[in-house]
Structures are given as structure tokens and as C-alpha cells.
Design an enzyme around this catalytic site. Structure first.
Site, mmCIF file in Angstrom:
data_model
loop_
_atom_site.group_PDB
_atom_site.id
_atom_site.type_symbol
_atom_site.label_atom_id
_atom_site.label_comp_id
_atom_site.label_asym_id
_atom_site.label_seq_id
_atom_site.Cartn_x
_atom_site.Cartn_y
_atom_site.Cartn_z
ATOM 1 N N ASP A 35 0.861 -1.188 0.000
ATOM 2 C CA ASP A 35 0.000 0.000 0.000
ATOM 3 C C ASP A 35 0.900 1.241 0.000
ATOM 4 O O ASP A 35 1.906 1.303 0.695
ATOM 5 C CB ASP A 35 -0.912 -0.003 1.221
ATOM 6 N N ILE A 36 0.521 2.235 -0.796
ATOM 7 C CA ILE A 36 1.341 3.440 -0.951
ATOM 8 C C ILE A 36 1.333 4.292 0.318
ATOM 9 O O ILE A 36 2.247 5.090 0.540
ATOM 10 C CB ILE A 36 0.851 4.251 -2.175
ATOM 11 N N ASN A 97 -13.052 -3.031 1.863
ATOM 12 C CA ASN A 97 -14.075 -1.993 1.880
ATOM 13 C C ASN A 97 -14.861 -2.065 0.575
ATOM 14 O O ASN A 97 -14.291 -2.335 -0.478
ATOM 15 C CB ASN A 97 -13.427 -0.617 2.020
ATOM 16 N N GLU A 105 -12.136 3.542 -1.617
ATOM 17 C CA GLU A 105 -11.547 4.597 -2.451
ATOM 18 C C GLU A 105 -11.304 4.120 -3.866
ATOM 19 O O GLU A 105 -11.478 4.874 -4.818
ATOM 20 C CB GLU A 105 -10.188 5.040 -1.873
ATOM 21 N N VAL A 106 -10.804 2.921 -4.003
ATOM 22 C CA VAL A 106 -10.413 2.410 -5.322
ATOM 23 C C VAL A 106 -11.392 1.304 -5.728
ATOM 24 O O VAL A 106 -11.480 0.268 -5.058
ATOM 25 C CB VAL A 106 -8.965 1.870 -5.309
ATOM 26 N N HIS A 110 -10.010 -5.250 -3.592
ATOM 27 C CA HIS A 110 -8.709 -5.465 -2.967
ATOM 28 C C HIS A 110 -8.907 -5.851 -1.512
ATOM 29 O O HIS A 110 -9.820 -5.379 -0.851
ATOM 30 C CB HIS A 110 -7.809 -4.231 -3.076
ATOM 31 N N HIS A 112 -6.959 -5.708 2.058
ATOM 32 C CA HIS A 112 -5.825 -5.161 2.824
ATOM 33 C C HIS A 112 -5.355 -6.235 3.812
ATOM 34 O O HIS A 112 -6.175 -6.779 4.565
ATOM 35 C CB HIS A 112 -6.257 -3.959 3.663
HETATM 36 P P1 AMP Z 1 -9.821 1.469 0.000
HETATM 37 O O1 AMP Z 1 -10.258 2.661 0.832
HETATM 38 O O2 AMP Z 1 -10.115 0.174 0.677
HETATM 39 O O3 AMP Z 1 -10.336 1.544 -1.408
HETATM 40 O O4 AMP Z 1 -8.251 1.542 -0.020
HETATM 41 C C1 AMP Z 1 -7.504 1.981 -1.120
HETATM 42 C C2 AMP Z 1 -6.038 1.850 -0.731
HETATM 43 O O5 AMP Z 1 -5.276 1.982 -1.903
HETATM 44 C C3 AMP Z 1 -5.555 2.904 0.265
HETATM 45 O O6 AMP Z 1 -5.034 2.255 1.419
HETATM 46 C C4 AMP Z 1 -4.466 3.648 -0.516
HETATM 47 O O7 AMP Z 1 -3.386 4.039 0.295
HETATM 48 C C5 AMP Z 1 -4.060 2.614 -1.558
HETATM 49 N N1 AMP Z 1 -3.487 3.134 -2.779
HETATM 50 C C6 AMP Z 1 -3.970 4.138 -3.561
HETATM 51 N N2 AMP Z 1 -3.186 4.321 -4.637
HETATM 52 C C7 AMP Z 1 -2.206 3.389 -4.553
HETATM 53 C C8 AMP Z 1 -1.071 3.060 -5.353
HETATM 54 N N3 AMP Z 1 -0.793 3.726 -6.492
HETATM 55 N N4 AMP Z 1 -0.267 2.059 -4.956
HETATM 56 C C9 AMP Z 1 -0.533 1.394 -3.820
HETATM 57 N N5 AMP Z 1 -1.577 1.655 -3.018
HETATM 58 C C10 AMP Z 1 -2.396 2.647 -3.374
#
Ligand code: AMP
Length: 126
Positions: A35-36, A97, A105-106, A110, A112
Site C-alpha cells: 500500500d502506498i 471496503n 476509495e479504489v 482489494h 488489505h
Molecule cells: P480502499 O479505501 O479500501 O479503497 O483503499 C484503497 C487503498 O489503496 C488505500 O489504502 C491507498 O493508500 C491505496 N493506494 C492508492 N493508490 C495506490 C497506489 N498507487 N499504490 C498502492 N496503493 C495505493
């Protein structure tokens, strides 16, 4: 209503090699990377390579081989990062999530994997 997958999401770009990632493990159907913005000493994201929005989407529509591959990748990440219980590690938390209430967010499924410190309670009491 069908699951609407946005192929411009950041993990789709990672899968296409358009942006870099710190890969931990790659398998036939799955990718694990750091994770970034890590929230713990171990914070790895495991994603399927297929275009799935969320856990329920993946669980409903992925093939058996994708589902097995994903779960075995999770186990391997736990082993590689030392959080697995059978290796004497102290354990981990696996979180996914989904959607607005889940604060996703994404919009590419995924999981975690978090560990390496005491993580406290799972949720704050409202
Ligand atoms: P979520 O809120 O479960 O969608 O989490 C999205 C996660 O993606 C967050 O923990 C971010 O820090 C992570 N994230 C976003 N962009 C990147 C990236 N380019 N590389 C790795 N992790 C990322």
C-alpha cells in the site's frame, strides 16, 4: 443492476503496467503489492487481475480458479510478510471496503493485509 467496473481506476492502471507498484507476489490471477500509504508495518493489498469492483462482485462472478488463486495468494503474502500464525507470527487483519458505506476509495476489489503491530479494535464505536 450489473456491477459497473471503471477501467480507469488506479489498480487497473497498475495491472496494465501504466503506473509502478512495489510487487510482493504475482500469481496467474492475482497481484499483491505494498500500500502506498501504509497504516501498519505490514500493509499489503491483494487484488485479482480480473475486473471486479468489490468482494461480493468477485465472490459472485469470479471463476473457481480465480477464487482459489486469490485465497492462496493471500496465504502466501501472510507467510512472506511473517504475519502468519503457523510461523510464529503475531497475526494480521484482513479488511475489504466496498462502496460508499464501506468507504472504498479504489473501485477494484482489494484485500488489505495489515500487521506487524497491535492493531487495536476493528471499528471505532459510533
Ligand atoms: P480502499 O479505501 O479500501 O479503497 O483503499 C484503497 C487503498 O489503496 C488505500 O489504502 C491507498 O493508500 C491505496 N493506494 C492508492 N493508490 C495506490 C497506489 N498507487 N499504490 C498502492 N496503493 C495505493
Amino acid at each position: 443492476m450489473p456491477y459497473a467496473y471503471d477501467d480507469q481506476n488506479i489498480f487497473a492502471k497498475i495491472l496494465r503496467g501504466e503506473i509502478p507498484n512495489k510487487t510482493v507476489l504475482e500469481t496467474e490471477h492475482s497481484l499483491a503489492f505494498e500500500d502506498i500509504e501504509p497504516q501498519a508495518p505490514v500493509h499489503v493489498l491483494v487484488i485479482p487481475k480480473g475486473a471486479y469492483v468489490s468482494y461480493d462482485h468477485f465472490a459472485r462472478e469470479a471463476s473457481d480458479s480465480e477464487i482459489v488463486d486469490f485465497n492462496r495468494a493471500v496465504a502466501e503474502v501472510c507467510r512472506m510478510t511473517g504475519v502468519h500464525l503457523d510461523g510464529g507470527g503475531h497475526g494480521f487483519r484482513a479488511i475489504t471496503n466496498a462502496g460508499t458505506h464501506g468507504v472504498q476509495e479504489v473501485p477494484h476489489y482489494h484485500l488489505h493485509i495489515l500487521g506487524g503491530r497491535q492493531l487495536g479494535r476493528m471499528l471505532q464505536r459510533a
